[in-house]
Design a protein around this motif. Structure first.
Motif, PDB file in Angstrom:
ATOM      1  N   LEU A   1       1.019  -1.302  -0.063  1.00 55.42           N
ATOM      2  CA  LEU A   1       0.029  -0.144   0.055  1.00 55.42           C
ATOM      3  C   LEU A   1       0.765   1.174   0.025  1.00 55.42           C
TER       4      LEU A   1
ATOM      5  N   SER B   1       0.061   4.905   1.020  1.00 54.21           N
ATOM      6  CA  SER B   1      -1.174   5.696   1.740  1.00 54.21           C
ATOM      7  C   SER B   1      -0.936   7.127   1.967  1.00 54.21           C
TER       8      SER B   1
ATOM      9  N   TYR C   1      -4.411   1.178  10.462  1.00 54.65           N
ATOM     10  CA  TYR C   1      -3.869   0.141   9.470  1.00 54.65           C
ATOM     11  C   TYR C   1      -3.558  -1.206  10.115  1.00 54.65           C
TER      12      TYR C   1
ATOM     13  N   GLN D   1       5.861  -0.234   8.135  1.00 52.41           N
ATOM     14  CA  GLN D   1       5.955   1.104   7.768  1.00 52.41           C
ATOM     15  C   GLN D   1       7.247   1.405   6.779  1.00 52.41           C
TER      16      GLN D   1
ATOM     17  N   ILE E   1       3.302  -0.619   4.124  1.00 56.91           N
ATOM     18  CA  ILE E   1       2.727   0.487   3.933  1.00 56.91           C
ATOM     19  C   ILE E   1       3.411   1.805   3.998  1.00 56.91           C
TER      20      ILE E   1
END
Ligand code: GLU
Length: 374
Positions: free
Chosen positions: A53, A55, A93, A106, A138
């Motif tokens: 992802l 984001s 998340y 992350q 992410i």
């Protein structure tokens, strides 16, 4: 947890979530929307798809958490919003993916991480380690430390760089629009959705204009730039609306939703993908006709003598564009000299570099090994 074989056309998918998707067009974060997106991603992940992802929304989340403060339009103020919003966003998340037994990791990146070969390789290794560990990466831009000159600036372009870095098969740009239109649908009732794009040309770019949502940073123009980068890197790209039911799994299984961009004919090798990912739009060189032919036909390096014009600003080591005299972009490459130096060297013989500058980094402005033809 078991991972079933994945029968769909795409297996490694980068999904970019714009702020307008995560807030459903309001100024508040939509938890139901986030829950829904996580559910779709989790379904795919459990079937063996590799999900990454990218984001946005850190700044929007920060504003909400700080109760929409009135702030000066200064970089540190925006960085404060991201500093508050990013961990909050990650906590959500993390909590929602945890429902499905999926871990998230992350990664905060800047353009500098993609431009330096060493940092690019580090980022790539981390990304691959996360994917291999069945963790969902992410990613966002590292807004709290990025000054203007090292920012990618928008997550559309960042996600294209990530797709290239990760060798993704599919990049999904989720937004508040159903896709790319022939004109701006808000002002032009005759505008039609373009389901399939084979080539990104001037006409398409003009149609995308300055359509922006007012919530995130990007608009259709940055989405087209992203599509250009990622398709060159070998990925299919789709622009679609985040509110279409089950949009992510349906796209992953090859359904036509929104606007699809076909990938380039072959996936460039690793080093060339890095050149595409670390690309900067701040400066470019126009070469003369002789150099354009030598680059295209003989795979030559670019020498100072072939430089016809230098535009904008770039540093030594930046990836820049090369244009032919007709104004068409023909190559990208890593410049051996900064913009001011290339201006001083323009048109001269390589043997004069030392006298003109008082030093030299080599006789080429761009060495053939650092060049990718488009
Ligand atoms: N990095 C920004 C954020 O998280 C978003 C940039 C963008 O919208 O493209 O708020």
């Amino acid at each position: 947890m078991t991972f079933a074989p994945n029968p769909a056309p795409y297996s490694r998918i980068v999904i970019k979530l714009g702020t307008s998707v995560l807030t459903e067009g309001t100024r508040n974060f939509s938890r139901p929307r986030l829950v829904e997106i996580v559910r779709q991603c989790a379904t795919l992940h459990q079937k063996g798809f590799e999900i990454i992802l990218v984001s946005s929304g850190a700044m929007a989340a920060g504003k909400e958490k700080l109760q929409f403060p009135t702030l000066p339009p200064l970089v540190p103020a925006k960085q404060m919003l991201s500093a508050v919003g990013q961990p909050w966003l990650m906590a959500l998340y993390s909590e929602y993916f945890d429902i499905y037994g999926i871990l998230v990791g992350q990664m905060l990146l800047t353009r500098a991480d993609l431009q330096s070969r060493k940092r690019y390789l580090n980022a790539r290794h981390t990304l691959h380690a996360l994917i291999q560990g069945h963790v969902v990466p992410i990613i966002n831009e590292n807004d709290t430390v990025t000054a203007e000159e090292i920012r990618v600036g928008d997550n559309d372009n960042l996600s294209a760089m990530v797709a290239t870095l990760a060798e993704a098969d599919l990049l999904v740009l989720l937004t508040d629009q159903p896709g790319l239109f022939t004109a701006d649908p808000r002002t032009n009732p005759g505008a039609e959705l373009i389901p399939e794009v084979e080539r990104i040309d001037e006409r398409l770019l003009a149609g995308a204009g300055a359509s922006i949502t007012g919530l995130g940073t990007g608009g259709m123009a940055t989405k087209l730039q992203a599509a250009e980068t990622a398709t060159r890197g070998g990925a299919t790209v789709v622009i679609a609306s985040g509110s279409v039911p089950d949009v992510i799994p349906r796209l992953a299984h090859g359904e036509s939703i929104g606007t699809r961009f076909q990938p380039g004919s072959s996936r460039p090798e690793n080093r060339k993908r890095w050149l595409l990912a670390g690309y900067t739009r701040s400066g470019w060189i126009t070469v003369d006709a002789g150099a354009a032919t030598a680059l295209a036909r003989r795979g030559s390096s670019l020498l100072p003598i072939g430089v016809a014009a230098v535009e904008g600003d770039f540093d030594r080591g930046d990836t820049i564009s090369l244009y032919n005299p007709q104004g068409r972009e023909i190559a990208r490459g890593l410049s051996n000299y900064n913009a001011a130096e290339v201006r001083r060297l323009q048109g001269c013989h390589s043997s004069e570099i030392e006298t003109r500058l008082g030093y030299q980094y080599g006789e080429e402005v761009i060495h053939r090994n650092d060049l990718i033809l488009l």
